[in-house]
Scaffold this motif. Structure first.
Motif, PDB file in Angstrom:
ATOM      1  N   ALA A 123     -64.083 -73.820 110.703  1.00  0.00           N
ATOM      2  CA  ALA A 123     -63.290 -73.986 109.474  1.00  0.00           C
ATOM      3  C   ALA A 123     -62.959 -75.458 109.292  1.00  0.00           C
ATOM      4  CB  ALA A 123     -62.007 -73.158 109.537  1.00  0.00           C
ATOM      5  N   TYR A 124     -62.926 -75.881 108.044  1.00  0.00           N
ATOM      6  CA  TYR A 124     -62.621 -77.283 107.691  1.00  0.00           C
ATOM      7  C   TYR A 124     -61.730 -77.260 106.449  1.00  0.00           C
ATOM      8  CZ  TYR A 124     -63.394 -81.853 105.466  1.00  0.00           C
ATOM      9  OH  TYR A 124     -63.229 -83.061 104.855  1.00  0.00           O
ATOM     10  N   ILE A 136     -48.831 -77.016 108.081  1.00  0.00           N
ATOM     11  CA  ILE A 136     -49.261 -75.957 107.153  1.00  0.00           C
ATOM     12  C   ILE A 136     -50.779 -75.813 107.184  1.00  0.00           C
ATOM     13  CG2 ILE A 136     -49.307 -75.253 104.737  1.00  0.00           C
ATOM     14  CD1 ILE A 136     -46.647 -76.777 104.393  1.00  0.00           C
ATOM     15  N   ALA A 137     -51.498 -76.947 107.174  1.00  0.00           N
ATOM     16  CA  ALA A 137     -52.958 -76.890 107.212  1.00  0.00           C
ATOM     17  C   ALA A 137     -53.439 -76.264 108.516  1.00  0.00           C
ATOM     18  CB  ALA A 137     -53.535 -78.296 107.045  1.00  0.00           C
ATOM     19  N   THR A 138     -52.810 -76.628 109.631  1.00  0.00           N
ATOM     20  CA  THR A 138     -53.168 -76.031 110.919  1.00  0.00           C
ATOM     21  C   THR A 138     -52.910 -74.528 110.917  1.00  0.00           C
ATOM     22  OG1 THR A 138     -52.659 -78.101 112.078  1.00  0.00           O
ATOM     23  CG2 THR A 138     -52.720 -76.100 113.402  1.00  0.00           C
ATOM     24  N   GLY A 139     -51.782 -74.136 110.349  1.00  0.00           N
ATOM     25  CA  GLY A 139     -51.461 -72.715 110.264  1.00  0.00           C
ATOM     26  C   GLY A 139     -52.448 -71.952 109.404  1.00  0.00           C
ATOM     27  N   LEU A 140     -52.902 -72.594 108.320  1.00  0.00           N
ATOM     28  CA  LEU A 140     -53.880 -71.943 107.449  1.00  0.00           C
ATOM     29  C   LEU A 140     -55.158 -71.619 108.216  1.00  0.00           C
ATOM     30  CD1 LEU A 140     -55.112 -71.108 104.690  1.00  0.00           C
ATOM     31  CD2 LEU A 140     -55.781 -73.515 104.416  1.00  0.00           C
ATOM     32  N   LEU A 141     -55.698 -72.608 108.941  1.00  0.00           N
ATOM     33  CA  LEU A 141     -56.937 -72.379 109.674  1.00  0.00           C
ATOM     34  C   LEU A 141     -56.758 -71.336 110.776  1.00  0.00           C
ATOM     35  CD1 LEU A 141     -58.599 -75.900 109.945  1.00  0.00           C
ATOM     36  CD2 LEU A 141     -58.633 -74.236 108.099  1.00  0.00           C
ATOM     37  N   SER A 142     -55.591 -71.334 111.412  1.00  0.00           N
ATOM     38  CA  SER A 142     -55.336 -70.336 112.461  1.00  0.00           C
ATOM     39  C   SER A 142     -55.346 -68.929 111.878  1.00  0.00           C
ATOM     40  CB  SER A 142     -53.987 -70.623 113.129  1.00  0.00           C
ATOM     41  OG  SER A 142     -54.002 -71.872 113.782  1.00  0.00           O
ATOM     42  N   PRO A 195     -67.604 -79.191 112.946  1.00  0.00           N
ATOM     43  CA  PRO A 195     -68.710 -78.299 113.343  1.00  0.00           C
ATOM     44  C   PRO A 195     -69.971 -78.566 112.531  1.00  0.00           C
ATOM     45  CG  PRO A 195     -66.667 -77.074 113.285  1.00  0.00           C
ATOM     46  CD  PRO A 195     -66.350 -78.438 112.761  1.00  0.00           C
ATOM     47  N   VAL A 196     -71.131 -78.470 113.199  1.00  0.00           N
ATOM     48  CA  VAL A 196     -72.398 -78.915 112.601  1.00  0.00           C
ATOM     49  C   VAL A 196     -72.704 -78.189 111.301  1.00  0.00           C
ATOM     50  CG1 VAL A 196     -74.891 -79.082 112.975  1.00  0.00           C
ATOM     51  CG2 VAL A 196     -73.306 -79.515 114.863  1.00  0.00           C
ATOM     52  N   ARG A 236     -61.521 -76.661 112.683  1.00  0.00           N
ATOM     53  CA  ARG A 236     -61.549 -75.833 113.880  1.00  0.00           C
ATOM     54  C   ARG A 236     -62.984 -75.415 114.160  1.00  0.00           C
ATOM     55  NH1 ARG A 236     -56.788 -72.804 114.851  1.00  0.00           N
ATOM     56  NH2 ARG A 236     -58.007 -71.755 116.483  1.00  0.00           N
ATOM     57  N   PRO A 237     -63.489 -75.287 115.392  1.00  0.00           N
ATOM     58  CA  PRO A 237     -62.761 -75.670 116.608  1.00  0.00           C
ATOM     59  C   PRO A 237     -62.478 -77.166 116.603  1.00  0.00           C
ATOM     60  CG  PRO A 237     -64.696 -74.325 117.109  1.00  0.00           C
ATOM     61  CD  PRO A 237     -64.811 -74.742 115.680  1.00  0.00           C
ATOM     62  N   SER A 238     -61.340 -77.537 117.169  1.00  0.00           N
ATOM     63  CA  SER A 238     -60.945 -78.933 117.196  1.00  0.00           C
ATOM     64  C   SER A 238     -61.849 -79.715 118.140  1.00  0.00           C
ATOM     65  CB  SER A 238     -59.485 -79.051 117.644  1.00  0.00           C
ATOM     66  OG  SER A 238     -59.331 -78.485 118.933  1.00  0.00           O
TER      67      SER A 238
END
Length: 280
Positions: A36-37, A19-25, A60-61, A53-55
């Protein structure tokens, strides 16, 4: 907006991580994000669900800069400008503070107008639906684990019961035989006593007939005959007490009395006496 409203149906029967992966997508495709985090804390004290993301091996900085200042961030939705060598980013932070779910979602984009009012609304909708879906998935997962654990425990209990039955079955069969033999002995004594009473009522006893009715005249009470019969079968005092529903001390008293009456001093002699006189 239509895609976001369809998310709860798409997330049914999915694991929290999916679900979390789908949310970020969805956020990446709808909001045209650069990063996105998401972190969803476990209300039961488990390990928080964290994804970005990106994984890669690191967050990401531009998102890391905002996360480092997480404690000073205001609740709700806030947006911070982060300048890096790669360019300027707009980082939006969404803090989750629901009664049954807490966490944080950060998204970044290089657009100077990010996020617009519509994009802020879409963030609220998508993240809230994801939090509800993750909470439901966790609850269903724990219920499933509880059922599986209960079923395993029931299987172990059944295996233990079967093992106990296998262990005690021979002993129960032996005890049943002893009880049957004791009942038959009591019945034989009752029949002999009834025969004697009938013979006395009919007239003086005939010595030959009485001897035929019983191999020998035993100076024992009915209870002492029962104890002697079980003793001759090799039962211990405790086993005799259990079969006849007597205390250990009462059994010892009967044994002492019958030893005195038949003139023996030990179990082997009492057993031999019982065999000679047809008690067993």
């Amino acid at each position: 907006m239509g895609a976001l409203l369809a998310l709860p149906a798409l997330w049914v029967d999915h694991e929290p991580g999916e679900i979390a992966t789908g949310l970020l997508s969805v956020l990446f495709s709808v909001l045209r994000l650069d990063g996105a985090y998401a972190r969803f804390d476990d209300p039961e004290g488990g390990v928080p669900l964290v994804i970005w993301r990106p994984s890669g091996t690191a967050v990401p900085v531009e998102l890391g800069v905002v996360l480092d200042a997480e404690r000073s961030l205001a609740p709700g939705i806030t947006t911070t400008s982060v300048g890096l060598d790669a360019g300027a980013y707009r980082v939006t932070n969404v803090a989750l503070a629901l009664p049954w779910e807490t966490g944080r979602v950060l998204v970044s984009a290089r657009r100077s107008d990010f996020p617009t009012a519509m994009e802020t609304h879409l963030l609220r909708v998508a993240i809230s639906q994801a939090a509800i879906a993750i909470h439901t998935a966790r609850r269903l997962g724990r219920e499933h684990e509880a059922r599986v654990s209960a079923e395993r425990m029931l299987v172990k209990q059944n295996e233990l019961l079967r093992s106990l039955v296998d262990e005690v079955e021979p002993s129960l069969a032996s005890l049943s035989k002893h009880v049957h033999d004791a009942s038959r002995l009591v019945s034989d004594v009752d029949d002999w006593n009834a025969t004697r009473l009938s013979a006395r009522a009919a007239g003086p006893p005939n010595e030959a007939e009485e001897k035929a009715a019983r191999p020998a005249r035993l100076p024992l009470t009915r209870r002492e005959l029962e104890v002697l019969g079980l003793l001759a079968q090799g039962l211990s005092n405790k086993e005799i007490a259990g079969i006849l529903w007597l205390s250990d001390r009462t059994v010892e008293r009967h044994i002492t009395s019958l030893y005195r009456k038949i003139g023996v001093a030990r179990r082997s002699e009492a057993t031999a006496f019982a065999l000679r006189n047809g008690v067993v």
